[in-house]
Design an enzyme around this catalytic site. Sequence first.
Site, PDB file in Angstrom:
ATOM      1  N   PRO A  10       2.545  -3.403  -6.565  1.00 48.38           N
ATOM      2  CA  PRO A  10       2.168  -2.344  -7.285  1.00 48.38           C
ATOM      3  C   PRO A  10       2.420  -0.924  -6.539  1.00 48.38           C
ATOM      4  O   PRO A  10       2.207  -1.061  -5.404  1.00 48.38           O
ATOM      5  CB  PRO A  10       0.650  -2.762  -7.272  1.00 48.38           C
ATOM      6  CG  PRO A  10       0.183  -3.833  -6.265  1.00 48.38           C
ATOM      7  CD  PRO A  10       1.811  -4.428  -6.081  1.00 48.38           C
ATOM      8  N   ASN A  11       2.548  -0.048  -7.376  1.00 43.33           N
ATOM      9  CA  ASN A  11       2.494   1.436  -6.885  1.00 43.33           C
ATOM     10  C   ASN A  11       4.040   1.785  -6.332  1.00 43.33           C
ATOM     11  O   ASN A  11       4.303   2.821  -5.975  1.00 43.33           O
ATOM     12  CB  ASN A  11       1.432   1.930  -6.222  1.00 43.33           C
ATOM     13  CG  ASN A  11       0.252   1.777  -6.863  1.00 43.33           C
ATOM     14  OD1 ASN A  11       0.020   2.312  -7.886  1.00 43.33           O
ATOM     15  ND2 ASN A  11      -0.762   0.938  -6.369  1.00 43.33           N
ATOM     16  N   ARG A  18       5.115   9.197  -4.576  1.00 43.26           N
ATOM     17  CA  ARG A  18       3.777   8.567  -4.059  1.00 43.26           C
ATOM     18  C   ARG A  18       3.660   8.859  -2.490  1.00 43.26           C
ATOM     19  O   ARG A  18       4.564   8.470  -1.653  1.00 43.26           O
ATOM     20  CB  ARG A  18       3.764   7.231  -4.095  1.00 43.26           C
ATOM     21  CG  ARG A  18       2.460   6.562  -3.657  1.00 43.26           C
ATOM     22  CD  ARG A  18       2.950   5.018  -3.679  1.00 43.26           C
ATOM     23  NE  ARG A  18       1.640   4.333  -2.935  1.00 43.26           N
ATOM     24  CZ  ARG A  18       1.725   3.106  -2.637  1.00 43.26           C
ATOM     25  NH1 ARG A  18       2.863   2.300  -2.611  1.00 43.26           N
ATOM     26  NH2 ARG A  18       0.431   2.499  -2.058  1.00 43.26           N
ATOM     27  N   TYR A  23       5.365   7.463   2.610  1.00 42.57           N
ATOM     28  CA  TYR A  23       6.484   6.421   2.165  1.00 42.57           C
ATOM     29  C   TYR A  23       8.051   7.099   1.945  1.00 42.57           C
ATOM     30  O   TYR A  23       9.149   6.579   1.534  1.00 42.57           O
ATOM     31  CB  TYR A  23       5.987   5.972   0.724  1.00 42.57           C
ATOM     32  CG  TYR A  23       4.676   5.344   0.905  1.00 42.57           C
ATOM     33  CD1 TYR A  23       4.840   3.975   1.406  1.00 42.57           C
ATOM     34  CD2 TYR A  23       3.549   5.435   0.191  1.00 42.57           C
ATOM     35  CE1 TYR A  23       3.622   3.147   1.566  1.00 42.57           C
ATOM     36  CE2 TYR A  23       2.307   4.775   0.419  1.00 42.57           C
ATOM     37  CZ  TYR A  23       2.325   3.783   1.158  1.00 42.57           C
ATOM     38  OH  TYR A  23       1.287   2.980   1.189  1.00 42.57           O
ATOM     39  N   ASN A  73       7.860  -6.968  -0.716  1.00 42.98           N
ATOM     40  CA  ASN A  73       6.704  -5.878  -0.420  1.00 42.98           C
ATOM     41  C   ASN A  73       5.838  -5.814  -1.477  1.00 42.98           C
ATOM     42  O   ASN A  73       5.780  -5.405  -2.583  1.00 42.98           O
ATOM     43  CB  ASN A  73       7.343  -4.455  -0.282  1.00 42.98           C
ATOM     44  CG  ASN A  73       6.211  -3.655   0.385  1.00 42.98           C
ATOM     45  OD1 ASN A  73       5.005  -3.899   0.143  1.00 42.98           O
ATOM     46  ND2 ASN A  73       6.804  -2.179   0.508  1.00 42.98           N
ATOM     47  N   ALA A  76      -0.375  -3.306  -2.206  1.00 39.61           N
ATOM     48  CA  ALA A  76      -1.730  -3.748  -1.806  1.00 39.61           C
ATOM     49  C   ALA A  76      -2.273  -5.398  -1.991  1.00 39.61           C
ATOM     50  O   ALA A  76      -3.185  -5.814  -1.356  1.00 39.61           O
ATOM     51  CB  ALA A  76      -2.644  -2.951  -2.647  1.00 39.61           C
ATOM     52  N   HIS A  79      -2.924  -7.682   0.887  1.00 42.15           N
ATOM     53  CA  HIS A  79      -4.044  -7.645   1.782  1.00 42.15           C
ATOM     54  C   HIS A  79      -5.001  -8.605   0.939  1.00 42.15           C
ATOM     55  O   HIS A  79      -6.295  -8.873   1.354  1.00 42.15           O
ATOM     56  CB  HIS A  79      -4.648  -6.227   2.010  1.00 42.15           C
ATOM     57  CG  HIS A  79      -3.502  -5.543   2.481  1.00 42.15           C
ATOM     58  ND1 HIS A  79      -2.822  -5.600   3.448  1.00 42.15           N
ATOM     59  CD2 HIS A  79      -2.861  -4.315   1.818  1.00 42.15           C
ATOM     60  CE1 HIS A  79      -1.913  -4.716   3.732  1.00 42.15           C
ATOM     61  NE2 HIS A  79      -2.040  -3.756   2.761  1.00 42.15           N
ATOM     62  N   ASP A  86       0.173 -18.440  -1.981  1.00 39.34           N
ATOM     63  CA  ASP A  86       0.606 -19.852  -2.557  1.00 39.34           C
ATOM     64  C   ASP A  86       1.942 -20.089  -2.971  1.00 39.34           C
ATOM     65  O   ASP A  86       2.608 -21.159  -2.878  1.00 39.34           O
ATOM     66  CB  ASP A  86      -0.729 -20.523  -3.649  1.00 39.34           C
ATOM     67  CG  ASP A  86      -1.975 -20.797  -2.870  1.00 39.34           C
ATOM     68  OD1 ASP A  86      -1.894 -20.983  -1.365  1.00 39.34           O
ATOM     69  OD2 ASP A  86      -2.673 -20.922  -3.467  1.00 39.34           O
ATOM     70  N   GLU A  97       8.512 -10.674   4.659  1.00 38.18           N
ATOM     71  CA  GLU A  97       7.629  -9.603   3.995  1.00 38.18           C
ATOM     72  C   GLU A  97       7.844  -8.129   4.714  1.00 38.18           C
ATOM     73  O   GLU A  97       8.073  -8.212   5.930  1.00 38.18           O
ATOM     74  CB  GLU A  97       6.124  -9.976   4.611  1.00 38.18           C
ATOM     75  CG  GLU A  97       5.111  -8.951   4.300  1.00 38.18           C
ATOM     76  CD  GLU A  97       3.666  -9.313   5.014  1.00 38.18           C
ATOM     77  OE1 GLU A  97       3.874 -10.681   5.474  1.00 38.18           O
ATOM     78  OE2 GLU A  97       2.794  -8.707   4.872  1.00 38.18           O
ATOM     79  N   HIS A  99       7.169  -3.997   5.077  1.00 45.26           N
ATOM     80  CA  HIS A  99       6.023  -2.805   4.558  1.00 45.26           C
ATOM     81  C   HIS A  99       6.616  -1.725   5.192  1.00 45.26           C
ATOM     82  O   HIS A  99       7.207  -1.537   6.278  1.00 45.26           O
ATOM     83  CB  HIS A  99       4.530  -2.956   5.235  1.00 45.26           C
ATOM     84  CG  HIS A  99       3.976  -4.220   4.679  1.00 45.26           C
ATOM     85  ND1 HIS A  99       3.442  -4.283   3.449  1.00 45.26           N
ATOM     86  CD2 HIS A  99       3.637  -5.265   5.385  1.00 45.26           C
ATOM     87  CE1 HIS A  99       2.892  -5.402   3.171  1.00 45.26           C
ATOM     88  NE2 HIS A  99       3.162  -6.262   4.446  1.00 45.26           N
ATOM     89  N   ARG A 106      -2.793   2.076  10.263  1.00 43.57           N
ATOM     90  CA  ARG A 106      -3.474   2.789   9.097  1.00 43.57           C
ATOM     91  C   ARG A 106      -4.499   2.110   8.835  1.00 43.57           C
ATOM     92  O   ARG A 106      -5.382   1.512   9.833  1.00 43.57           O
ATOM     93  CB  ARG A 106      -2.578   2.556   8.021  1.00 43.57           C
ATOM     94  CG  ARG A 106      -1.361   3.349   7.739  1.00 43.57           C
ATOM     95  CD  ARG A 106      -0.313   3.145   6.726  1.00 43.57           C
ATOM     96  NE  ARG A 106      -1.084   3.822   5.532  1.00 43.57           N
ATOM     97  CZ  ARG A 106      -0.779   3.567   4.127  1.00 43.57           C
ATOM     98  NH1 ARG A 106       0.351   2.783   3.934  1.00 43.57           N
ATOM     99  NH2 ARG A 106      -1.183   4.308   3.282  1.00 43.57           N
TER     100      ARG A 106
HETATM  101  C1  DQA Z   1       2.781  -1.160   1.627  1.00 45.13           C
HETATM  102  C2  DQA Z   1       1.420  -1.265   2.695  1.00 45.13           C
HETATM  103  C3  DQA Z   1       0.243  -1.496   1.844  1.00 45.13           C
HETATM  104  O1  DQA Z   1      -0.986  -1.168   2.440  1.00 45.13           O
HETATM  105  C4  DQA Z   1       0.217  -0.553   0.583  1.00 45.13           C
HETATM  106  O2  DQA Z   1      -0.853  -1.089  -0.282  1.00 45.13           O
HETATM  107  C5  DQA Z   1       1.159  -0.096  -0.343  1.00 45.13           C
HETATM  108  C6  DQA Z   1       2.704  -0.120   0.468  1.00 45.13           C
HETATM  109  C7  DQA Z   1       4.006  -0.477   2.469  1.00 45.13           C
HETATM  110  O3  DQA Z   1       5.289  -0.508   2.032  1.00 45.13           O
HETATM  111  O4  DQA Z   1       3.825   0.212   3.513  1.00 45.13           O
HETATM  112  O5  DQA Z   1       1.293  -0.380  -1.437  1.00 45.13           O
HETATM  113  O6  DQA Z   1       3.135  -2.341   1.301  1.00 45.13           O
END
Ligand code: DQA
Length: 147
Positions: A10-11, A18, A23, A73, A76, A79, A86, A97, A99, A106
Amino acid sequence: MQKITIINGPNLNLLGRREPEIYGSETFEEFFGSLMGRFNGKAHLSYFQSNSEGKIIDKIQEVGFEEDGIVLNAGAYTHTSVAIADAISAISAPVVEVHISNVHAREAFRHHSHLSPVCAGIIVGCGLKGYELAIQFLLSIGEEVSG
Ligand code: DQA
């Protein structure tokens, strides 16, 4: 040639627009174009993004028994999502993974990941470069497996 899918949650479709101070100002589409160039002839890369938890799980299930690795990635959902953890446990492909930001520098709620314990590796805080490092790692373990 090894097949690797990048899955963004997401996002992350808003990269470039953003919070650029966190980022960066490059869109993922621009970055993915240059990434494909860098791995041309070495890996077959695909890219998928969704803001929906279920669609991310569907994609993990779809490629996770067919391909050689996933770079994830989950934004959110990292978390919060036991269901994505799963799905990672269920498949045979290794998952790295990623980020973009250093989540440990943060807010406290970003310090815990449901996904880390079931991933083959974790790359945090290296910016978009983290995706490239994850692919290099997946290619190297794929070579070890195939000899
Ligand atoms: C993120 C870190 C996450 O905490 C956040 O919710 C994101 C981006 C990162 O790439 O730094 O959406 O995964």
